[in-house]
Design a protein around this motif. Structure first.
Motif, PDB file in Angstrom:
ATOM      1  N   GLU A 234      -3.163  -1.555  -4.386  1.00 31.45           N
ATOM      2  CA  GLU A 234      -3.049  -2.744  -5.239  1.00 31.45           C
ATOM      3  C   GLU A 234      -4.170  -3.743  -4.997  1.00 31.45           C
ATOM      4  O   GLU A 234      -4.428  -4.613  -5.831  1.00 31.45           O
ATOM      5  CB  GLU A 234      -1.690  -3.427  -5.030  1.00 31.45           C
ATOM      6  CG  GLU A 234      -1.490  -4.081  -3.670  1.00 31.45           C
ATOM      7  CD  GLU A 234      -0.954  -3.125  -2.615  1.00 31.45           C
ATOM      8  OE1 GLU A 234      -0.562  -3.601  -1.538  1.00 31.45           O
ATOM      9  OE2 GLU A 234      -0.929  -1.904  -2.874  1.00 31.45           O
ATOM     10  N   PHE A 240      -1.288  -1.159  -9.574  1.00 31.72           N
ATOM     11  CA  PHE A 240      -0.371  -0.596  -8.586  1.00 31.72           C
ATOM     12  C   PHE A 240       0.647  -1.622  -8.085  1.00 31.72           C
ATOM     13  O   PHE A 240       1.601  -1.263  -7.412  1.00 31.72           O
ATOM     14  CB  PHE A 240      -1.153  -0.039  -7.394  1.00 31.72           C
ATOM     15  CG  PHE A 240      -1.930   1.208  -7.722  1.00 31.72           C
ATOM     16  CD1 PHE A 240      -1.272   2.411  -7.914  1.00 31.72           C
ATOM     17  CD2 PHE A 240      -3.307   1.173  -7.840  1.00 31.72           C
ATOM     18  CE1 PHE A 240      -1.982   3.562  -8.214  1.00 31.72           C
ATOM     19  CE2 PHE A 240      -4.025   2.322  -8.140  1.00 31.72           C
ATOM     20  CZ  PHE A 240      -3.361   3.528  -8.336  1.00 31.72           C
ATOM     21  N   GLY A 241       0.418  -2.899  -8.392  1.00 36.81           N
ATOM     22  CA  GLY A 241       1.345  -3.926  -7.931  1.00 36.81           C
ATOM     23  C   GLY A 241       0.609  -5.170  -7.471  1.00 36.81           C
ATOM     24  O   GLY A 241      -0.613  -5.268  -7.569  1.00 36.81           O
ATOM     25  N   GLN A 318       3.199   4.102   1.262  1.00 29.44           N
ATOM     26  CA  GLN A 318       3.733   4.353  -0.078  1.00 29.44           C
ATOM     27  C   GLN A 318       2.878   3.641  -1.125  1.00 29.44           C
ATOM     28  O   GLN A 318       2.432   2.512  -0.912  1.00 29.44           O
ATOM     29  CB  GLN A 318       5.183   3.877  -0.160  1.00 29.44           C
ATOM     30  CG  GLN A 318       6.164   4.694   0.669  1.00 29.44           C
ATOM     31  CD  GLN A 318       6.265   6.126   0.169  1.00 29.44           C
ATOM     32  OE1 GLN A 318       6.641   6.393  -0.970  1.00 29.44           O
ATOM     33  NE2 GLN A 318       5.903   7.071   1.028  1.00 29.44           N
ATOM     34  N   THR A 319       2.646   4.301  -2.242  1.00 28.36           N
ATOM     35  CA  THR A 319       1.785   3.742  -3.289  1.00 28.36           C
ATOM     36  C   THR A 319       2.344   2.442  -3.854  1.00 28.36           C
ATOM     37  O   THR A 319       1.609   1.473  -4.049  1.00 28.36           O
ATOM     38  CB  THR A 319       1.601   4.769  -4.425  1.00 28.36           C
ATOM     39  OG1 THR A 319       1.152   6.002  -3.864  1.00 28.36           O
ATOM     40  CG2 THR A 319       0.580   4.270  -5.441  1.00 28.36           C
ATOM     41  N   ASP A 320       3.637   2.402  -4.096  1.00 29.10           N
ATOM     42  CA  ASP A 320       4.292   1.198  -4.624  1.00 29.10           C
ATOM     43  C   ASP A 320       4.567   0.240  -3.462  1.00 29.10           C
ATOM     44  O   ASP A 320       5.308   0.587  -2.535  1.00 29.10           O
ATOM     45  CB  ASP A 320       5.597   1.585  -5.303  1.00 29.10           C
ATOM     46  CG  ASP A 320       6.286   0.404  -5.996  1.00 29.10           C
ATOM     47  OD1 ASP A 320       5.924  -0.752  -5.705  1.00 29.10           O
ATOM     48  OD2 ASP A 320       7.194   0.649  -6.816  1.00 29.10           O
ATOM     49  N   SER A 322       6.500  -2.197  -3.121  1.00 30.41           N
ATOM     50  CA  SER A 322       7.916  -2.519  -2.929  1.00 30.41           C
ATOM     51  C   SER A 322       8.648  -1.448  -2.125  1.00 30.41           C
ATOM     52  O   SER A 322       9.726  -1.693  -1.573  1.00 30.41           O
ATOM     53  CB  SER A 322       8.607  -2.723  -4.280  1.00 30.41           C
ATOM     54  OG  SER A 322       8.602  -1.518  -5.031  1.00 30.41           O
ATOM     55  N   ASN A 323       8.064  -0.254  -2.032  1.00 33.11           N
ATOM     56  CA  ASN A 323       8.678   0.834  -1.262  1.00 33.11           C
ATOM     57  C   ASN A 323       8.275   0.806   0.212  1.00 33.11           C
ATOM     58  O   ASN A 323       8.822   1.562   1.013  1.00 33.11           O
ATOM     59  CB  ASN A 323       8.306   2.197  -1.860  1.00 33.11           C
ATOM     60  CG  ASN A 323       8.994   2.446  -3.184  1.00 33.11           C
ATOM     61  OD1 ASN A 323      10.032   1.849  -3.471  1.00 33.11           O
ATOM     62  ND2 ASN A 323       8.418   3.311  -4.003  1.00 33.11           N
TER      63      ASN A 323
END
Length: 368
Positions: A234, A240-241, A318-320, A322-323
């Motif tokens: 990101e 990506f966020g 993790q790509t996200d 939030s994960n």
């Protein structure tokens, strides 16, 4: 002949204007830093003159290392204690890196954060004085460990690696939640983790850091900052966020993966293509409950520690965003039982594209 004379005059005029512009900019940069030092209020660290720095390092006799920022020298303070003096070669981004370092570290006091003892800002001379770390950076203990010509003193056992990873996590958790402002480091990597005489890890090099209000969860940035291979997705692509403290978590996870593998995460020289990107290779082994295939594992305790560090690292990358866990959760996982850890989804990204560290972001991207 007239044309030649005119061209020569123009070239001399342009050269002179460029010279004046350079020194004008340098002067403006120095004024910006001086204004920052005045407005920041009473700092907890001492300001040294250049002559004092020169005397401290015995005229810069013993060099400890060199990077894009300049060089680090071994020195001795007036009370006889050893120090590391980072001499900055030039101001970057109107002196942003220098100001970040002074502002960020002067706010901190933690066993896992390197101590800034003083600084020098005198004309074009800039230096930062730190506590001396006799064991240097974590980098040499990871990437030199499997070298055929390595020194046996460079080998770290799994228990020590476990304690180092936990110490770094505690330092980052302090930066994110423990001091009077939230500090995002943005350049977590083995090179920036220093080890004292007891191998206690200390987070260092805050040149790319951002200081935020504790209530801020999302950070705005003009361009990417960090080191290729450790930058959260990101940070170089907002699709990506949002950029936040979770971006440091990603960098920590990539570093933790390298600590486990004893190698850089991306190894283009690997004979087997499946081994080029270590996190993907080790994920497959964890997923299928296979032997980890790490040569340094000697017993069952080593296997448990390695497995725990691998699972934590995979959660962190993790790509996200939030994960990913927050650093407090990372500490809980490292301190807890490996049996309580779930296998995370497979991380899909390997490293940022080369364009993420192009010339447009050169002032904010470390290339060490």
């Amino acid at each position: 002949m007239v044309l030649v004379v005119i061209v020569c005059c123009l070239k001399r005029k342009l050269a002179y204007d460029s010279f004046i512009f350079f020194w004008k900019n340098q002067g403006q940069d120095r004024q910006i830093v001086e204004a920052f030092l005045r407005s920041y209020g009473p700092l907890q660290v001492r300001r040294y003159s250049y002559l004092e720095v020169k005397k401290m390092t015995n005229s810069f006799k013993e060099k400890l290392g060199k990077g894009g920022y300049g060089s680090v020298y071994k020195g001795k303070s007036n009370d006889g204690s050893l120090v590391a003096v980072k001499v900055l070669s030039k101001l970057k981004g109107n002196g942003e890196e220098f100001m970040n370092e002074v502002a960020a570290i002067s706010r901190t006091s933690h066993v896992n954060i390197v101590s800034l003892l003083g600084f020098c800002f005198e004309g074009s001379e800039k230096a930062l004085i730190y506590e001396f770390m006799p064991n240097g950076s974590l980098e040499k203990f990871i990437f030199d460990a499997n070298s055929p010509n390595r020194d046996h003193d460079h080998h770290l056992g799994w228990e020590q690696l476990d304690q180092i990873s936990l110490g770094i996590a505690r330092g980052l958790e302090y930066l994110h939640r423990g001091c009077n402002a939230r500090i995002l480091h943005f350049d977590i990597k083995p090179h920036n983790i220093l080890l004292d005489e007891n191998f206690t890890p200390k987070v260092s090099d805050f040149g790319l850091a951002k200081i935020c209000n504790m209530k801020e969860s999302i950070v705005s940035m003009a361009c990417a900052r960090g080191t290729a291979g450790y930058i959260a997705p990101e940070v170089f692509c907002r699709n990506f966020g949002a950029v936040s403290h979770k971006s440091d978590v990603y960098s920590y996870g990539m570093m933790l993966s390298e600590m486990v593998g004893g190698r850089r995460n991306i190894n283009a020289e690997a004979e087997d293509t499946s081994e080029i990107y270590f996190p993907h290779w080790i994920y497959k082994r964890i997923e299928l409950d296979e032997e980890l295939g790490l040569p340094s594992i000697m017993n069952e305790e080593d296997k448990v520690r390695a497995r725990k560090m691998i699972i934590v690292s995979l959660w962190c990358i993790q790509t996200d965003p939030s994960n990913r866990p927050a650093m407090k959760e990372v500490i809980d996982m490292l301190e807890g039982s490996v049996d309580c850890l779930q296998i995370p989804p497979k991380p899909y990204l390997s490293s940022p594209p080369k364009s993420a560290v192009g010339s447009s972001t050169a002032t904010l991207v470390s290339t060490q």
